[in-house]
Design a protein around this motif. Structure first.
Motif, PDB file in Angstrom:
ATOM      1  N   GLU A  33       0.805  -1.222   0.000  1.00  0.00           N
ATOM      2  CA  GLU A  33       0.000   0.000   0.000  1.00  0.00           C
ATOM      3  C   GLU A  33       0.838   1.271   0.000  1.00  0.00           C
ATOM      4  O   GLU A  33       0.330   2.343  -0.280  1.00  0.00           O
ATOM      5  CB  GLU A  33      -0.905   0.015   1.234  1.00  0.00           C
ATOM      6  N   GLN A  34       2.098   1.159   0.333  1.00  0.00           N
ATOM      7  CA  GLN A  34       2.944   2.333   0.530  1.00  0.00           C
ATOM      8  C   GLN A  34       4.337   2.035  -0.018  1.00  0.00           C
ATOM      9  O   GLN A  34       4.809   0.909   0.060  1.00  0.00           O
ATOM     10  CB  GLN A  34       3.016   2.625   2.029  1.00  0.00           C
ATOM     11  N   THR A  35       5.006   3.048  -0.557  1.00  0.00           N
ATOM     12  CA  THR A  35       6.336   2.857  -1.118  1.00  0.00           C
ATOM     13  C   THR A  35       7.412   3.544  -0.297  1.00  0.00           C
ATOM     14  O   THR A  35       8.503   3.016  -0.160  1.00  0.00           O
ATOM     15  CB  THR A  35       6.380   3.397  -2.567  1.00  0.00           C
ATOM     16  N   TYR A  36       7.115   4.711   0.237  1.00  0.00           N
ATOM     17  CA  TYR A  36       8.117   5.488   0.966  1.00  0.00           C
ATOM     18  C   TYR A  36       7.791   5.510   2.452  1.00  0.00           C
ATOM     19  O   TYR A  36       6.645   5.730   2.838  1.00  0.00           O
ATOM     20  CB  TYR A  36       8.177   6.926   0.422  1.00  0.00           C
ATOM     21  N   PHE A  37       8.822   5.283   3.271  1.00  0.00           N
ATOM     22  CA  PHE A  37       8.661   5.221   4.715  1.00  0.00           C
ATOM     23  C   PHE A  37       9.700   6.103   5.387  1.00  0.00           C
ATOM     24  O   PHE A  37      10.888   5.990   5.080  1.00  0.00           O
ATOM     25  CB  PHE A  37       8.877   3.783   5.223  1.00  0.00           C
ATOM     26  N   LYS A  38       9.280   6.939   6.287  1.00  0.00           N
ATOM     27  CA  LYS A  38      10.216   7.735   7.090  1.00  0.00           C
ATOM     28  C   LYS A  38      10.568   6.939   8.340  1.00  0.00           C
ATOM     29  O   LYS A  38       9.696   6.321   8.960  1.00  0.00           O
ATOM     30  CB  LYS A  38       9.601   9.070   7.476  1.00  0.00           C
ATOM     31  N   SER A  39      11.843   6.980   8.713  1.00  0.00           N
ATOM     32  CA  SER A  39      12.292   6.259   9.904  1.00  0.00           C
ATOM     33  C   SER A  39      11.481   6.646  11.121  1.00  0.00           C
ATOM     34  O   SER A  39      11.093   5.791  11.924  1.00  0.00           O
ATOM     35  CB  SER A  39      13.780   6.518  10.175  1.00  0.00           C
ATOM     36  N   ARG A  40      11.195   7.935  11.272  1.00  0.00           N
ATOM     37  CA  ARG A  40      10.485   8.392  12.472  1.00  0.00           C
ATOM     38  C   ARG A  40       9.051   7.873  12.519  1.00  0.00           C
ATOM     39  O   ARG A  40       8.515   7.607  13.595  1.00  0.00           O
ATOM     40  CB  ARG A  40      10.527   9.908  12.602  1.00  0.00           C
ATOM     41  N   ILE A  42       8.015   4.921  11.082  1.00  0.00           N
ATOM     42  CA  ILE A  42       8.148   3.498  11.414  1.00  0.00           C
ATOM     43  C   ILE A  42       8.357   3.374  12.917  1.00  0.00           C
ATOM     44  O   ILE A  42       7.729   2.547  13.584  1.00  0.00           O
ATOM     45  CB  ILE A  42       9.330   2.849  10.656  1.00  0.00           C
ATOM     46  N   ALA A  43       9.244   4.206  13.450  1.00  0.00           N
ATOM     47  CA  ALA A  43       9.554   4.184  14.883  1.00  0.00           C
ATOM     48  C   ALA A  43       8.304   4.425  15.723  1.00  0.00           C
ATOM     49  O   ALA A  43       8.062   3.731  16.711  1.00  0.00           O
ATOM     50  CB  ALA A  43      10.624   5.218  15.198  1.00  0.00           C
ATOM     51  N   ALA A  44       7.509   5.390  15.320  1.00  0.00           N
ATOM     52  CA  ALA A  44       6.286   5.702  16.069  1.00  0.00           C
ATOM     53  C   ALA A  44       5.318   4.521  16.062  1.00  0.00           C
ATOM     54  O   ALA A  44       4.716   4.205  17.087  1.00  0.00           O
ATOM     55  CB  ALA A  44       5.615   6.937  15.485  1.00  0.00           C
ATOM     56  N   GLU A  45       5.181   3.855  14.937  1.00  0.00           N
ATOM     57  CA  GLU A  45       4.280   2.701  14.831  1.00  0.00           C
ATOM     58  C   GLU A  45       4.747   1.526  15.687  1.00  0.00           C
ATOM     59  O   GLU A  45       3.939   0.780  16.216  1.00  0.00           O
ATOM     60  CB  GLU A  45       4.168   2.238  13.373  1.00  0.00           C
ATOM     61  N   LEU A  46       6.065   1.352  15.785  1.00  0.00           N
ATOM     62  CA  LEU A  46       6.618   0.184  16.474  1.00  0.00           C
ATOM     63  C   LEU A  46       7.152   0.494  17.868  1.00  0.00           C
ATOM     64  O   LEU A  46       7.770  -0.363  18.496  1.00  0.00           O
ATOM     65  CB  LEU A  46       7.730  -0.435  15.624  1.00  0.00           C
ATOM     66  N   GLU A  47       6.921   1.725  18.333  1.00  0.00           N
ATOM     67  CA  GLU A  47       7.399   2.164  19.644  1.00  0.00           C
ATOM     68  C   GLU A  47       8.908   1.982  19.789  1.00  0.00           C
ATOM     69  O   GLU A  47       9.417   1.452  20.775  1.00  0.00           O
ATOM     70  CB  GLU A  47       6.635   1.456  20.766  1.00  0.00           C
ATOM     71  N   LEU A  48       9.636   2.430  18.766  1.00  0.00           N
ATOM     72  CA  LEU A  48      11.099   2.450  18.750  1.00  0.00           C
ATOM     73  C   LEU A  48      11.522   3.890  18.532  1.00  0.00           C
ATOM     74  O   LEU A  48      10.705   4.756  18.244  1.00  0.00           O
ATOM     75  CB  LEU A  48      11.639   1.589  17.601  1.00  0.00           C
ATOM     76  N   SER A  49      12.823   4.146  18.625  1.00  0.00           N
ATOM     77  CA  SER A  49      13.321   5.474  18.263  1.00  0.00           C
ATOM     78  C   SER A  49      13.693   5.453  16.782  1.00  0.00           C
ATOM     79  O   SER A  49      13.959   4.400  16.210  1.00  0.00           O
ATOM     80  CB  SER A  49      14.544   5.840  19.107  1.00  0.00           C
ATOM     81  N   VAL A  53      15.547   2.484  14.303  1.00  0.00           N
ATOM     82  CA  VAL A  53      15.111   2.084  12.963  1.00  0.00           C
ATOM     83  C   VAL A  53      16.257   2.294  11.975  1.00  0.00           C
ATOM     84  O   VAL A  53      16.609   1.392  11.214  1.00  0.00           O
ATOM     85  CB  VAL A  53      13.856   2.863  12.515  1.00  0.00           C
ATOM     86  N   GLY A  54      16.872   3.473  12.005  1.00  0.00           N
ATOM     87  CA  GLY A  54      17.964   3.777  11.085  1.00  0.00           C
ATOM     88  C   GLY A  54      19.152   2.849  11.244  1.00  0.00           C
ATOM     89  O   GLY A  54      19.789   2.463  10.267  1.00  0.00           O
TER      90      GLY A  54
END
Length: 84
Positions: A33-40, A42-49, A53-54
């Motif tokens: 459904e999506q092609t581009y992802f920002k690290s921040r 992804i981090a928010a969705e997975l409760e990571l910093s 992620v980076g």
């Protein structure tokens, strides 16, 4: 029956950590459904910093994940291009 982490490690001949597996599963779920992802984001969705992620993305990128992952942009955080 194998756990998802075990299956990923077995099929790729690369053992991914629990965090890396979570990130990979998130990308696999979202890539159709999506092609581009920002690290921040992804981090928010997975409760990571975003740093976590980076730091883990290059390892996921090198694993045979059946996803093509490219570092794409740096404005307002790192963006990753993910294609199935």
């Amino acid at each position: 029956m194998s756990s998802p982490t075990k299956e990923i490690a077995d099929t790729q001949n690369t053992e991914l950590s629990e965090r890396q597996t979570r990130i990979l599963e998130y990308l696999r779920d979202q890539a159709p459904e999506q092609t581009y992802f920002k690290s921040r984001l992804i981090a928010a969705e997975l409760e990571l910093s975003s740093k976590e992620v980076g730091a883990n993305m290059p390892i996921i990128q090198q694993a045979a994940t059946h996803l093509e992952i490219e570092k794409w942009g740096y404005s307002s955080g790192t963006t990753w291009k993910v294609t199935p």
